[in-house]
Design an enzyme around this catalytic site. Sequence first.
Site, mmCIF file in Angstrom:
data_model
loop_
_atom_site.group_PDB
_atom_site.id
_atom_site.type_symbol
_atom_site.label_atom_id
_atom_site.label_comp_id
_atom_site.label_asym_id
_atom_site.label_seq_id
_atom_site.Cartn_x
_atom_site.Cartn_y
_atom_site.Cartn_z
ATOM 1 N N LYS A 19 -32.688 -11.861 -35.475
ATOM 2 C CA LYS A 19 -33.214 -12.875 -34.557
ATOM 3 C C LYS A 19 -34.717 -13.123 -34.724
ATOM 4 C CE LYS A 19 -30.708 -14.674 -32.515
ATOM 5 N NZ LYS A 19 -29.836 -15.767 -33.055
ATOM 6 N N HIS A 44 -30.624 -7.512 -43.045
ATOM 7 C CA HIS A 44 -31.403 -7.022 -41.907
ATOM 8 C C HIS A 44 -31.746 -5.543 -42.105
ATOM 9 C CE1 HIS A 44 -31.019 -10.653 -39.634
ATOM 10 N NE2 HIS A 44 -29.745 -10.510 -39.322
ATOM 11 N N SER A 96 -34.651 -12.817 -27.689
ATOM 12 C CA SER A 96 -33.686 -13.524 -28.519
ATOM 13 C C SER A 96 -32.497 -12.625 -28.857
ATOM 14 C CB SER A 96 -34.371 -14.009 -29.800
ATOM 15 O OG SER A 96 -33.489 -14.791 -30.555
#
Length: 299
Positions: free
Chosen positions: A51, A113, A143
């Site tokens: 995010k 990620h 987020s």
Amino acid sequence: MEGPDFSAITSRPELIEFEGITMIHYFTDDWENLQKFQARPDDILIATYPKAGTTWVSYILDLLYFGNTAPERQSSMPIFLRVPFLEAVFPNMPTGVELTNNLPTTPRLIKTHLPVQLVPKSFWEQNCKVVYVARNAKDNAVSYFHFERMNQIQPEPGDWNSYLQMFMDGKKVFGPWYDHVCGYWEKKQTYSNLHYMFFEDMVENTDREVERLCSFLGLSTPTDEREKITKNTHFDAMKQNKMTNYSTLTVMDFSISPFMRKGKVGDWKNHFTVAQNEQFDEHYKEKMKNTTLKFRTQI
């Protein structure tokens, strides 16, 4: 190919401790193949904490390289197939490694990620270009919270207060935000093929950041082309675009929160109480005291 079928998923995954960080099985199930992954010298790795603007930068890169040569991709293929999520192992879908290995494009654009210490070694050995995007911790936490609320393949986030505590404790999928952003920042000091971008800079002036990105990638993209890309990757345009807004994934409940929610800087002010903010700032100072990395929480 439509994308994964998540209809079989009935419960959210449990958090596990894995290789020193908090994870869920969807990102560790293919670990051996992931670590053995063979990068090519012209691969481009897009790395972020979840995010932080991953899809935004993925789309910009996709347009820079293939917007003209393969325009049909833009309307027929969701971004998660054009830019595979390397560590992902989702039901009824090839693994991220398989999707990447089958990419027909050159260069291959790949998303991860993973914190820097868990990235497959071959990326560094092949001296691949790495584009890292970082977002200030407060907006990133907000987020991520909304993302966990609407996404069935994420653990249950609980309420905002307990969520924020877990974020501070580093007990979120892909580990602590602090280690993630600092890890790539340190890597950049010794690895010249890493371009470190800030979400806040992109919001402030997308065109300037796209220009910097082109220069890092060695692309001589004409100004009008760049401006077109800036327009197409504007948050509102991407939010409306079925190929970039993840609305084709059944696992995400858009009635709770859209995948692309606001894309703003400073939305944290609508979530943090005064007390939470003071506690967070105190903790943040401690966590970030040994790094030269600086963030803006408003622009």
